[in-house]
Structures are given as structure tokens and as C-alpha cells.
Design a protein around this motif. Structure first.
Motif, PDB file in Angstrom:
ATOM      1  N   GLY A 113       0.622  -1.160  -0.108  1.00  0.00           N
ATOM      2  CA  GLY A 113      -0.229  -0.042   0.067  1.00  0.00           C
ATOM      3  C   GLY A 113       0.801   1.291  -0.019  1.00  0.00           C
ATOM      4  N   LEU A 114       2.310   1.061   0.321  1.00  0.00           N
ATOM      5  CA  LEU A 114       3.077   2.526   0.436  1.00  0.00           C
ATOM      6  C   LEU A 114       3.710   2.659  -1.013  1.00  0.00           C
ATOM      7  N   ARG A 115       3.256   1.814  -2.030  1.00  0.00           N
ATOM      8  CA  ARG A 115       3.994   1.983  -3.188  1.00  0.00           C
ATOM      9  C   ARG A 115       3.056   3.094  -3.861  1.00  0.00           C
ATOM     10  N   MET A 116       3.995   4.055  -4.741  1.00  0.00           N
ATOM     11  CA  MET A 116       3.159   4.909  -5.663  1.00  0.00           C
ATOM     12  C   MET A 116       2.495   4.155  -6.759  1.00  0.00           C
ATOM     13  N   PRO A 117       1.655   4.783  -7.593  1.00  0.00           N
ATOM     14  CA  PRO A 117       1.127   3.993  -8.785  1.00  0.00           C
ATOM     15  C   PRO A 117       2.083   3.727  -9.857  1.00  0.00           C
ATOM     16  N   ASN A 118       1.966   2.261 -10.311  1.00  0.00           N
ATOM     17  CA  ASN A 118       2.983   1.804 -11.222  1.00  0.00           C
ATOM     18  C   ASN A 118       4.207   1.422 -10.445  1.00  0.00           C
ATOM     19  N   GLN A 119       4.491   1.532  -9.474  1.00  0.00           N
ATOM     20  CA  GLN A 119       5.834   1.418  -8.694  1.00  0.00           C
ATOM     21  C   GLN A 119       5.766   0.001  -8.204  1.00  0.00           C
ATOM     22  N   ARG A 120       6.957  -0.853  -8.938  1.00  0.00           N
ATOM     23  CA  ARG A 120       6.809  -2.094  -8.574  1.00  0.00           C
ATOM     24  C   ARG A 120       7.397  -2.647  -7.120  1.00  0.00           C
ATOM     25  N   GLU A 121       8.473  -1.862  -6.558  1.00  0.00           N
ATOM     26  CA  GLU A 121       8.933  -2.241  -5.411  1.00  0.00           C
ATOM     27  C   GLU A 121       9.393  -0.670  -4.627  1.00  0.00           C
ATOM     28  N   LEU A 122       9.627  -1.029  -3.290  1.00  0.00           N
ATOM     29  CA  LEU A 122      10.132   0.259  -2.734  1.00  0.00           C
ATOM     30  C   LEU A 122      11.745   0.087  -2.469  1.00  0.00           C
ATOM     31  N   HIS A 123      12.357   1.107  -3.079  1.00  0.00           N
ATOM     32  CA  HIS A 123      13.801   1.066  -2.910  1.00  0.00           C
ATOM     33  C   HIS A 123      14.220   2.361  -2.312  1.00  0.00           C
ATOM     34  N   PHE A 124      14.650   2.465  -1.102  1.00  0.00           N
ATOM     35  CA  PHE A 124      14.771   3.738  -0.353  1.00  0.00           C
ATOM     36  C   PHE A 124      15.766   4.378  -1.075  1.00  0.00           C
ATOM     37  N   LYS A 125      16.828   4.037  -1.611  1.00  0.00           N
ATOM     38  CA  LYS A 125      17.709   4.994  -2.196  1.00  0.00           C
ATOM     39  C   LYS A 125      17.085   5.679  -3.239  1.00  0.00           C
ATOM     40  N   LYS A 126      16.049   5.483  -3.960  1.00  0.00           N
ATOM     41  CA  LYS A 126      15.318   6.157  -5.097  1.00  0.00           C
ATOM     42  C   LYS A 126      14.292   6.822  -4.755  1.00  0.00           C
ATOM     43  N   GLU A 127      13.775   6.820  -3.399  1.00  0.00           N
ATOM     44  CA  GLU A 127      12.619   7.600  -2.658  1.00  0.00           C
ATOM     45  C   GLU A 127      13.236   8.878  -2.558  1.00  0.00           C
ATOM     46  N   THR A 128      12.238   9.985  -2.438  1.00  0.00           N
ATOM     47  CA  THR A 128      12.612  11.501  -2.244  1.00  0.00           C
ATOM     48  C   THR A 128      12.488  11.319  -0.601  1.00  0.00           C
ATOM     49  N   PRO A 129      13.100  12.616  -0.083  1.00  0.00           N
ATOM     50  CA  PRO A 129      13.113  12.464   1.480  1.00  0.00           C
ATOM     51  C   PRO A 129      11.867  12.612   2.014  1.00  0.00           C
ATOM     52  N   ALA A 130      10.903  13.280   1.245  1.00  0.00           N
ATOM     53  CA  ALA A 130       9.540  13.342   1.966  1.00  0.00           C
ATOM     54  C   ALA A 130       8.819  11.816   1.858  1.00  0.00           C
ATOM     55  N   ARG A 131       8.992  11.094   0.944  1.00  0.00           N
ATOM     56  CA  ARG A 131       8.364   9.895   0.646  1.00  0.00           C
ATOM     57  C   ARG A 131       9.143   8.758   1.887  1.00  0.00           C
ATOM     58  N   ARG A 132      10.430   8.893   1.922  1.00  0.00           N
ATOM     59  CA  ARG A 132      11.163   8.334   2.800  1.00  0.00           C
ATOM     60  C   ARG A 132      10.672   8.500   4.094  1.00  0.00           C
ATOM     61  N   LYS A 133      10.226   9.692   4.717  1.00  0.00           N
ATOM     62  CA  LYS A 133       9.574  10.213   5.963  1.00  0.00           C
ATOM     63  C   LYS A 133       8.305   9.330   6.158  1.00  0.00           C
ATOM     64  N   GLN A 134       7.452   9.345   4.959  1.00  0.00           N
ATOM     65  CA  GLN A 134       5.974   9.017   4.830  1.00  0.00           C
ATOM     66  C   GLN A 134       6.183   7.278   5.084  1.00  0.00           C
ATOM     67  N   ILE A 135       7.210   6.867   4.458  1.00  0.00           N
ATOM     68  CA  ILE A 135       7.045   5.248   4.476  1.00  0.00           C
ATOM     69  C   ILE A 135       7.572   5.019   5.918  1.00  0.00           C
ATOM     70  N   LEU A 136       8.451   5.652   6.523  1.00  0.00           N
ATOM     71  CA  LEU A 136       8.895   5.534   7.679  1.00  0.00           C
ATOM     72  C   LEU A 136       7.992   5.448   9.017  1.00  0.00           C
ATOM     73  N   SER A 137       7.231   6.549   8.846  1.00  0.00           N
ATOM     74  CA  SER A 137       6.060   6.980   9.657  1.00  0.00           C
ATOM     75  C   SER A 137       5.057   5.434   9.592  1.00  0.00           C
ATOM     76  N   ALA A 138       4.746   5.322   8.686  1.00  0.00           N
ATOM     77  CA  ALA A 138       3.739   4.133   8.420  1.00  0.00           C
ATOM     78  C   ALA A 138       4.333   2.898   9.006  1.00  0.00           C
ATOM     79  N   LEU A 139       5.825   2.726   8.520  1.00  0.00           N
ATOM     80  CA  LEU A 139       6.590   1.208   8.992  1.00  0.00           C
ATOM     81  C   LEU A 139       6.868   1.086  10.585  1.00  0.00           C
ATOM     82  N   THR A 140       7.102   2.230  11.164  1.00  0.00           N
ATOM     83  CA  THR A 140       7.843   2.026  12.571  1.00  0.00           C
ATOM     84  C   THR A 140       6.924   1.555  13.550  1.00  0.00           C
ATOM     85  N   PRO A 141       5.715   1.526  13.622  1.00  0.00           N
ATOM     86  CA  PRO A 141       4.708   0.957  14.454  1.00  0.00           C
ATOM     87  C   PRO A 141       4.759  -0.643  14.292  1.00  0.00           C
ATOM     88  N   ALA A 142       5.225  -1.014  13.127  1.00  0.00           N
ATOM     89  CA  ALA A 142       5.159  -2.670  12.775  1.00  0.00           C
ATOM     90  C   ALA A 142       5.879  -3.678  13.815  1.00  0.00           C
TER      91      ALA A 142
END
Length: 179
Positions: free
Chosen positions: A37-66
Motif C-alpha cells: 500500500g505504500l507504493r506509488m502508482p506503477n511502482q513495482r517495489e520500494l527501494h529507499f535509495k530512489k525515494e525522495t526525502p518526503a516519501r522516505r519520511k512517509q514510509i518510515l512513519s507508516a512502518l515504524t509501529p510495525a
């Protein structure tokens, strides 16, 4: 208890990082759904190196409670990256057996996967079949849980605020670099 481990790598200068996300089987489906659910449209996978800083923060916020923790293995690359990796893989194999991991999944490096398989077989020794450890390599787009190891390895290597943000997911740091 039966656990699963999902492993990816990173490198920062002369330090090789191997990250292992340890997941309880009861959390597998929920975590995969969250990551997909954290992927952008047409994105096959999350690869942190390729994400923008804003997206990285969004992904981490969603993942850290896991309900997951990621152990980091560090080795020096001065004598070669593959050698550093195999030192980490050997130590990881010992540690996952102690922790009760029954499934070990590596992000595939294609033709270099055979190095890992040999190291794991050597680490397991003659008791390989008796351990109950199943191990395999998969392309990262085949299992979203590999993305967790990628995320934590990237943040650990970046340091600073990224390391602070990823702390809730951090497990042990096993530093095998010579002093």
C-alpha cells in the motif's frame, strides 16, 4: 517459535551492511499489505535509495509501529565486498538458527547468489538438514518484506536523523569490523 528473516544489503564507503528483518509468521500478511500500500502508482517495489526525502519520511512513519525488528551486520570491505558479505552471511546464519528462524530469504543478486548458498551450507555443516532452516533468494519485487531490510540498512548507513527515525525498527547491530 518459528520466525522468518528477510535480508538485503547496503554499502557505505568501506562498510558493508547486511540487514535482516525478523518477522513473526502471524505478521507476514499484514506487513506485506502495508508495504504494498505504500507504493506509488506503477511502482513495482520500494527501494529507499530512489525515494525522495518526503516519501522516505512517509514510509518510515507508516512502518515504524510495525511488529518487526531488523538486525544489522557490519563488515569492512577493504579486502573485498564479497568477502565482507560472506562474513556477514556466515554470522547471520548462526544467529538466525539461535533465534528460531525457519525461513531465510535474501534479495537476489542473481549469479552471485551461489556464494551465499555455499556460505550457508558451510555454516550449517553436516547438520544442515536437521536445522529445519529453509533459505532462498528472491527478486525484491517478489516479496515486499525484503523492502524492510532495504529501508533499515539505508537509514542506518545514512546516519543522523535517518538513523533516529528508524530506531523503533532496529534490533541488534553486530559489528564485525576490526578495531
Amino acid at each position: 517459535m518459528s520466525l522468518h528473516a528477510f535480508v538485503d544489503e547496503s554499502r557505505r564507503n568501506n562498510t558493508y551492511l547486511l540487514a535482516a528483518a525478523i518477522v513473526d509468521p502471524g505478521e507476514l500478511t499484514k506487513l506485506r499489505k502495508l508495504l504494498m500500500g505504500l507504493r506509488m502508482p506503477n511502482q513495482r517495489e520500494l527501494h529507499f535509495k530512489k525515494e525522495t526525502p518526503a516519501r522516505r519520511k512517509q514510509i518510515l512513519s507508516a512502518l515504524t509501529p510495525a511488529a518487526v525488528h531488523v538486525d544489522i551486520y557490519l563488515a569492512c570491505c577493504r579486502r573485498g565486498e564479497e568477502r565482507a558479505r560472506q562474513n556477514c552471511v556466515a554470522r547471520l546464519t548462526d544467529e538466525v538458527l539461535k533465534a528460531g528462524v525457519t525461513r531465510l530469504v535474501f534479495d537476489s543478486r542473481e549469479v552471485r547468489d551461489d556464494h551465499d548458498l555455499l556460505t550457508i551450507r558451510t555454516a550449517l555443516g553436516k547438520s544442515a538438514w536437521g536445522t529445519g532452516l529453509f533459505y532462498e533468494h528472491l527478486p525484491s519485487e517478489n516479496d515486499p518484506l525484503l523492502w524492510i531490510a532495504d529501508i533499515v540498512a539505508w537509514c542506518y548507513g545514512a546516519g543522523g536523523d535517518w538513523l533516529r527515525r528508524v530506531q523503533p525498527l532496529m534490533g541488534d547491530v553486530i559489528d564485525m569490523r576490526a578495531p
